[in-house]
Design an enzyme around this catalytic site. Structure first.
Site, PDB file in Angstrom:
ATOM      1  CE  LYS A 174     -34.955  13.658  -6.208  1.00  0.00           C
ATOM      2  NZ  LYS A 174     -33.686  14.302  -5.798  1.00  0.00           N
ATOM      3  CD  GLU A 248     -36.497  20.164 -21.045  1.00  0.00           C
ATOM      4  OE1 GLU A 248     -35.458  20.313 -21.721  1.00  0.00           O
ATOM      5  OE2 GLU A 248     -37.632  20.392 -21.494  1.00  0.00           O
ATOM      6  CB  CYS A 282     -28.243  21.246 -19.702  1.00  0.00           C
ATOM      7  SG  CYS A 282     -29.198  22.711 -19.359  1.00  0.00           S
ATOM      8  CD  GLU A 381     -24.395  16.373 -20.186  1.00  0.00           C
ATOM      9  OE1 GLU A 381     -24.876  15.416 -19.553  1.00  0.00           O
ATOM     10  OE2 GLU A 381     -25.004  17.441 -20.367  1.00  0.00           O
TER      11      GLU A 381
HETATM   12  P1  NAD Z   1     -28.929  13.232 -12.265  1.00  0.00           P
HETATM   13  O1  NAD Z   1     -29.698  12.624 -13.381  1.00  0.00           O
HETATM   14  O2  NAD Z   1     -27.977  12.387 -11.554  1.00  0.00           O
HETATM   15  O3  NAD Z   1     -29.924  13.820 -11.178  1.00  0.00           O
HETATM   16  C1  NAD Z   1     -30.944  14.755 -11.497  1.00  0.00           C
HETATM   17  C2  NAD Z   1     -32.032  14.661 -10.462  1.00  0.00           C
HETATM   18  O4  NAD Z   1     -32.692  13.403 -10.600  1.00  0.00           O
HETATM   19  C3  NAD Z   1     -31.545  14.691  -9.021  1.00  0.00           C
HETATM   20  O5  NAD Z   1     -32.523  15.341  -8.241  1.00  0.00           O
HETATM   21  C4  NAD Z   1     -31.467  13.220  -8.662  1.00  0.00           C
HETATM   22  O6  NAD Z   1     -31.571  12.979  -7.287  1.00  0.00           O
HETATM   23  C5  NAD Z   1     -32.654  12.671  -9.409  1.00  0.00           C
HETATM   24  N1  NAD Z   1     -32.555  11.263  -9.817  1.00  0.00           N
HETATM   25  C6  NAD Z   1     -31.454  10.562 -10.173  1.00  0.00           C
HETATM   26  N2  NAD Z   1     -31.794   9.308 -10.527  1.00  0.00           N
HETATM   27  C7  NAD Z   1     -33.145   9.221 -10.397  1.00  0.00           C
HETATM   28  C8  NAD Z   1     -34.083   8.183 -10.611  1.00  0.00           C
HETATM   29  N3  NAD Z   1     -33.720   6.972 -11.024  1.00  0.00           N
HETATM   30  N4  NAD Z   1     -35.376   8.442 -10.378  1.00  0.00           N
HETATM   31  C9  NAD Z   1     -35.785   9.672  -9.966  1.00  0.00           C
HETATM   32  N5  NAD Z   1     -34.932  10.679  -9.728  1.00  0.00           N
HETATM   33  C10 NAD Z   1     -33.621  10.460  -9.952  1.00  0.00           C
HETATM   34  O7  NAD Z   1     -28.250  14.522 -12.904  1.00  0.00           O
HETATM   35  P2  NAD Z   1     -27.330  15.588 -12.167  1.00  0.00           P
HETATM   36  O8  NAD Z   1     -25.965  15.016 -12.102  1.00  0.00           O
HETATM   37  O9  NAD Z   1     -27.975  16.076 -10.932  1.00  0.00           O
HETATM   38  O10 NAD Z   1     -27.384  16.784 -13.213  1.00  0.00           O
HETATM   39  C11 NAD Z   1     -26.575  16.846 -14.328  1.00  0.00           C
HETATM   40  C12 NAD Z   1     -27.315  16.405 -15.571  1.00  0.00           C
HETATM   41  O11 NAD Z   1     -28.503  17.171 -15.737  1.00  0.00           O
HETATM   42  C13 NAD Z   1     -26.526  16.631 -16.825  1.00  0.00           C
HETATM   43  O12 NAD Z   1     -26.641  15.514 -17.658  1.00  0.00           O
HETATM   44  C14 NAD Z   1     -27.180  17.835 -17.464  1.00  0.00           C
HETATM   45  O13 NAD Z   1     -27.019  17.932 -18.848  1.00  0.00           O
HETATM   46  C15 NAD Z   1     -28.586  17.634 -17.083  1.00  0.00           C
HETATM   47  N6  NAD Z   1     -29.332  18.900 -17.139  1.00  0.00           N
HETATM   48  C16 NAD Z   1     -30.224  19.069 -18.135  1.00  0.00           C
HETATM   49  C17 NAD Z   1     -30.934  20.261 -18.237  1.00  0.00           C
HETATM   50  C18 NAD Z   1     -31.922  20.475 -19.338  1.00  0.00           C
HETATM   51  O14 NAD Z   1     -32.764  21.354 -19.204  1.00  0.00           O
HETATM   52  N7  NAD Z   1     -31.879  19.720 -20.423  1.00  0.00           N
HETATM   53  C19 NAD Z   1     -30.739  21.272 -17.284  1.00  0.00           C
HETATM   54  C20 NAD Z   1     -29.801  21.067 -16.280  1.00  0.00           C
HETATM   55  C21 NAD Z   1     -29.109  19.862 -16.217  1.00  0.00           C
END
Ligand code: NAD
Length: 490
Positions: A174, A248, A282, A381
């Site tokens: 997804k 992650e 990240c 962050e």
């Molecule tokens: P987000 O958590 O809003 O969304 C990430 C993904 O999860 C999206 O596909 C979203 O639709 C889905 N999602 C959101 N809430 C959900 C839920 N309750 N249940 C299931 N799926 C859900 O994050 P974002 O804004 O898309 O990305 C930025 C964040 O991702 C930052 O905090 C960044 O640090 C983190 N990130 C971490 C890594 C890592 O490897 N540690 C890599 C890239 C990004």
């Protein structure tokens, strides 16, 4: 890929029953495509397809060498589609075209590292102890739900899905609602390369679709990458279902400049780590810890490097930093910068939108000085182009400041003596640390501690996270015969 309203299930495009996501170009703020906002029915269809492919079994049965051969063709397909995939990445999230190409190229290095890691996995081995003997096997965990963010969608798909496929699992991906198209193209390339139907499925959508996927009957493991807030919810949903999960999550990583750090090394690395992808990475090193005695010298150099970045149209070859990926991201960054100012931190450079960009979600590379580690800008962050420089007196204080964070994803130490730098790194509570640099190598296990998550991606360990142990306590003759065949006794 413009299959609006469709999901990729069982090796083909299937009309979805959910609504529509509108995809907007961050550089022009104009809509350019629509994609499916997957429903519970779409998700169930994809999970069924993945389960069927797993039970039918040709992918796991053919063995790891066959899977690596097919996946090598997928990676070749990505290379052949380089220009189109890079353009897609730039269009969806505003990354400069040169950076988008580099991200596409990086997938081949990532695969090479997984391939090297795969060769070192013991998929089966033997054990003898005081009361008996056993055969131990590591089998694919089953159907994996992969949920990815928007900040590097193709790299995320390759780094999460490829190891699951090497392990022999089936997946349902997804992607994030603003950047679903690379995952769809990846699934098509898998089919073209010979991955059996149903092994890779994609259903786009938002958080609701994500929760439906996590909770769907038939999912064995969840691999989630995203924010800590969403990750906590995902962890709770998985915990209640005893579903294996890796998370992650976010970071607020510290870079410690020791008193003898070489600024010719540190400044370019920190500029990259804070402003690449407009800071939406990240592993950003967003807290830069500097000895007070060198503060002026370091901040002058950092500001000079930030000011030299060319901010502009991401399709322009000369651009080094494009817009932020969404309006929500821009508002988030603006609000944090205001909170930083309000708390008494000083904007050394940046701190506003560029005046020569009438449209697009642009923000200038920003550096805060006079930052106290307790401030919100140093604790939360921001996920944008905002660096916080924090002063320290001695090494012990630098370590205390670095560790005073709810996060523990990555870190860096810069110093003339790499042994000394490594010993400082060993004191940092974080998943990984780079010495005299910023990034990670693709074969190095990667993941966080504390609120940065659970589990590790990349390398051999990244593949092992998709394997489950099964033990068979057997009569001695079965172990003897396998030992004679060369199986390892471990
Ligand atoms: P987000 O958590 O809003 O969304 C990430 C993904 O999860 C999206 O596909 C979203 O639709 C889905 N999602 C959101 N809430 C959900 C839920 N309750 N249940 C299931 N799926 C859900 O994050 P974002 O804004 O898309 O990305 C930025 C964040 O991702 C930052 O905090 C960044 O640090 C983190 N990130 C971490 C890594 C890592 O490897 N540690 C890599 C890239 C990004």
């Amino acid at each position: 890929v413009a299959h609006e309203g469709s999901a990729y299930i069982d090796g083909q495009w299937v009309n979805g029953s959910g609504g529509r996501l509108v995809l907007v170009d961050p550089a022009t703020e104009t809509a350019f495509a629509e994609a499916l906002d997957g429903s519970a029915g779409d998700v169930a269809h994809a999970v069924d397809s993945a389960g069927r492919a797993l039970r039918e079994g040709s992918w796991r049965r053919r063995g790891i060498d066959h899977r690596l051969e097919v996946l090598a063709r997928v990676i070749e397909g990505i290379g052949a589609a380089r220009a189109a995939l890079a353009a897609l990445h730039t269009r969806q999230m505003g990354s400069p075209i040169t950076a988008s190409r580099a991200l596409v190229d990086g997938t081949a290095r990532m695969f090479a590292a997984y391939r090297a890691g795969a060769a070192k996995i013991d998929a089966r081995y033997l054990r003898r102890d005081a009361v008996g003997q056993s055969i131990i096997r590591r089998d694919p965990v089953g159907v994996v739900a992969v949920i990815i963010p928007w900040n590097g969608p193709l790299a995320s798909v390759v780094s999460k899905v490829v190891p699951a496929l090497i392990a022999g699992c089936s997946v349902v991906v997804k992607p994030a609602p603003s950047t679903p198209l690379e995952a769809y193209r990846f699934a098509e390339l898998c089919t073209e390369a010979g991955v059996p139907d149903g092994v890779v499925n994609v259903v786009s959508g938002g958080a609701e679709t994500g929760e439906q996927l996590i909770c769907a009957d038939g999912v064995d493991q969840v691999n989630f990458t995203g924010s800590t807030v969403a990750g906590r919810r995902v962890g709770e949903l998985c915990g209640g279902r005893f579903r294996r999960v890796s998370l992650e999550l976010g970071g607020k990583s510290a870079a410690v400049l020791l008193d003898d750090a070489d600024l010719d090394v540190a400044v370019p690395a920190l500029t990259m780590a804070n402003f690449f992808n407009a800071g939406q990475i990240c592993v950003s090193l967003s807290r830069v810890l500097v000895p007070r005695a060198r503060m002026r010298e370091v901040t002058d150099r950092l500001a000079e490097a930030a000011d030299a970045l060319v901010v502009g149209d991401p399709t322009d070859e000369a651009t080094m930093m494009g817009p932020l990926a969404s309006e929500a991201q821009l508002r988030r960054v603006e609000s944090y910068v205001e909170r930083g100012r309000g708390a008494g931190a000083t904007v050394l450079t940046g701190g506003s939108r560029p005046t020569d960009r009438p449209s697009g979600w642009y923000y200038r590379p920003t550096i805060f000085v006079d930052v106290d580690n307790e401030m919100v800008i140093a604790q939360e962050e921001i996920f944008g182009p905002v660096m916080c420089v924090i002063g320290y007196e001695d090494e012990a204080e630098a370590v205390t400041i670095a560790n005073h964070s709810r996060y523990g994803l990555h870190g860096a130490v810069f110093g003339a003596d790499p042994e000394r730098a490594l010993s400082v790194a060993r004191a940092l509570e974080t998943g990984s640390v780079t010495i005299n640099g910023a990034g990670l190598t693709p074969g190095t296990p990667y993941g966080g501690v504390k609120s940065s998550g659970l589990g590790r991606d990349h390398g051999r360990e990244g593949i092992e996270s998709f394997l489950e142990l099964h033990s068979y306590v057997v009569p001695a003759e079965l172990v003897d015969s396998r030992q004679a065949d060369g199986w390892a006794l471990r």
